[in-house]
Design a protein around this motif. Structure first.
Motif, PDB file in Angstrom:
ATOM      1  N   HIS A  41      51.141  22.314   7.472  1.00 27.41           N
ATOM      2  CA  HIS A  41      51.837  21.947   8.713  1.00 27.41           C
ATOM      3  C   HIS A  41      52.191  20.456   8.788  1.00 27.41           C
ATOM      4  O   HIS A  41      53.041  20.068   9.587  1.00 27.41           O
ATOM      5  CB  HIS A  41      50.972  22.326   9.913  1.00 27.41           C
ATOM      6  N   LYS A  82      49.137  15.265  21.567  1.00 19.55           N
ATOM      7  CA  LYS A  82      49.673  16.627  21.685  1.00 19.55           C
ATOM      8  C   LYS A  82      49.531  17.372  20.363  1.00 19.55           C
ATOM      9  O   LYS A  82      49.190  18.566  20.340  1.00 19.55           O
ATOM     10  CB  LYS A  82      51.137  16.561  22.111  1.00 19.55           C
ATOM     11  N   GLU A  83      49.797  16.666  19.257  1.00 14.61           N
ATOM     12  CA  GLU A  83      49.665  17.296  17.945  1.00 14.61           C
ATOM     13  C   GLU A  83      48.231  17.766  17.711  1.00 14.61           C
ATOM     14  O   GLU A  83      47.989  18.875  17.241  1.00 14.61           O
ATOM     15  CB  GLU A  83      50.077  16.317  16.846  1.00 14.61           C
ATOM     16  N   LYS A  84      47.265  16.919  18.057  1.00 16.74           N
ATOM     17  CA  LYS A  84      45.864  17.294  17.846  1.00 16.74           C
ATOM     18  C   LYS A  84      45.477  18.511  18.679  1.00 16.74           C
ATOM     19  O   LYS A  84      44.770  19.412  18.214  1.00 16.74           O
ATOM     20  CB  LYS A  84      44.942  16.125  18.194  1.00 16.74           C
ATOM     21  N   SER A  85      45.963  18.552  19.914  1.00 17.02           N
ATOM     22  CA  SER A  85      45.567  19.634  20.825  1.00 17.02           C
ATOM     23  C   SER A  85      46.034  21.008  20.355  1.00 17.02           C
ATOM     24  O   SER A  85      45.535  22.034  20.826  1.00 17.02           O
ATOM     25  CB  SER A  85      46.107  19.354  22.226  1.00 17.02           C
ATOM     26  N   SER A  86      46.974  21.046  19.433  1.00 18.30           N
ATOM     27  CA  SER A  86      47.537  22.324  18.973  1.00 18.30           C
ATOM     28  C   SER A  86      46.881  22.842  17.696  1.00 18.30           C
ATOM     29  O   SER A  86      47.312  23.851  17.138  1.00 18.30           O
ATOM     30  CB  SER A  86      49.038  22.162  18.728  1.00 18.30           C
ATOM     31  N   LEU A  87      45.834  22.147  17.218  1.00 19.32           N
ATOM     32  CA  LEU A  87      45.338  22.418  15.866  1.00 19.32           C
ATOM     33  C   LEU A  87      44.146  23.361  15.783  1.00 19.32           C
ATOM     34  O   LEU A  87      43.768  23.770  14.690  1.00 19.32           O
ATOM     35  CB  LEU A  87      44.951  21.093  15.183  1.00 19.32           C
ATOM     36  N   LYS A  88      43.547  23.709  16.899  1.00 17.14           N
ATOM     37  CA  LYS A  88      42.270  24.414  16.842  1.00 17.14           C
ATOM     38  C   LYS A  88      42.292  25.637  15.941  1.00 17.14           C
ATOM     39  O   LYS A  88      41.375  25.854  15.138  1.00 17.14           O
ATOM     40  CB  LYS A  88      41.823  24.817  18.248  1.00 17.14           C
ATOM     41  N   TYR A  89      43.317  26.449  16.043  1.00 19.33           N
ATOM     42  CA  TYR A  89      43.327  27.715  15.311  1.00 19.33           C
ATOM     43  C   TYR A  89      43.844  27.571  13.876  1.00 19.33           C
ATOM     44  O   TYR A  89      43.920  28.552  13.143  1.00 19.33           O
ATOM     45  CB  TYR A  89      44.129  28.758  16.087  1.00 19.33           C
ATOM     46  N   VAL A 135      38.613  19.192  21.438  1.00 19.91           N
ATOM     47  CA  VAL A 135      39.973  18.906  21.891  1.00 19.91           C
ATOM     48  C   VAL A 135      40.004  17.773  22.916  1.00 19.91           C
ATOM     49  O   VAL A 135      41.018  17.097  23.089  1.00 19.91           O
ATOM     50  CB  VAL A 135      40.630  20.191  22.463  1.00 19.91           C
TER      51      VAL A 135
END
Length: 264
Positions: free
Chosen positions: A159, A181-188, A200
């Motif tokens: 990604h 914002k980029e970090k917050s979308s990475l969990k999965y 997060v």
């Protein structure tokens, strides 16, 4: 004034702007003070950073023999996912590998030429991002060993880029990106073995400011093997690069192990 010695990567101090130093055996040079001044670099010879012999440098400041045998030049350095010390398996020197691999590591996003994912030891924050010429960086996870950091980086490489476009970085061609914002979308996207280390709500965003008077529009890389003598006016320092008025850029880290004389 003249300074002579073996090149190693520039030492840095995290401030605004970042402070840079060239450190030799018996002296050091504060590079920020040289901005807008002329300097001359003369290539004298080689000295391996590992064995100290005057042998041609092969890679990372090492001669060929040391690069192929030293524990600090193993494949796991560039590919953390190959780390095996957590399994008690030796690559070249298990004692050294345990010392380096079995300590806290950070997986991060950094913004330089684009958003890239990377791995560094916790002790190298924020030095690693300074060396890359990143203008912003944010940790994603802190894990207890290099292997877990490595498999996380591999998962995120699908990604994000994992290398910096050095020419865009030096020309300051940086996109507008919200790293929070980029970090917050990475969990999965993170491997299940690492999920427990992801927070997060922990948002330590670093902003870096480099001592640059003027960014070049075009860049030409200085190669000491081909051009052993160079002189020019220093107009900036970014990453591990010296930037000169004529568009010449010099990657100090690339030429670790080279013996030089610098005249001011």
């Amino acid at each position: 004034m003249t300074y002579e010695g073996v090149l190693t990567k520039m030492q840095t101090e995290f401030s605004n702007p970042i402070q840079y130093y060239l450190v030799f055996e018996n002296s050091f040079l504060s590079l920020n003070q040289l901005l807008d001044k002329s300097m001359e670099i003369n290539f004298i010879g080689y000295q391996c950073l590992n064995c100290g012999k005057k042998k041609k440098i092969f890679r990372q400041g090492f001669c060929y023999d040391c690069f192929m045998s030293s524990a600090s030049a193993g494949d796991w350095i560039m590919k953390p996912e190959l780390s095996t010390a957590h399994l008690d398996i030796e690559d070249r020197d298990l004692e050294y590998e345990k010392k380096v691999q079995l300590q806290p590591h950070i997986v991060y996003l950094a913004l330089s030429s684009e958003v890239k994912v990377g791995v560094t030891r916790k002790t190298q924050v924020p030095t690693r991002w300074i060396d890359q010429g990143a203008v912003q960086a944010i940790p994603i996870v802190e894990v207890p060993n290099r292997f877990l950091a490595g498999i996380t980086e591999v998962a995120l490489k699908n990604h994000f880029a994992d290398k910096t476009n050095w020419q865009k970085m030096l020309k300051n061609e940086t996109p507008e990106v919200d790293l929070l914002k980029e970090k917050s979308s990475l969990k999965y996207l993170i491997p299940k073995e690492v999920q427990e280390y992801y927070d997060v709500d922990k948002n330590d965003l670093y902003k870096l400011h480099f001592p640059v008077l003027e960014y070049p529009k075009k860049v030409t890389s200085l190669n000491l093997d081909k051009s052993p003598n160079f002189s020019g006016k220093l107009t900036g320092i970014k990453g591990q690069y010296l930037l000169f008025e004529d568009g010449t850029v010099f990657n100090v880290r690339t030429f670790e192990g080279y013996v030089v004389k610098i005249s001011i």
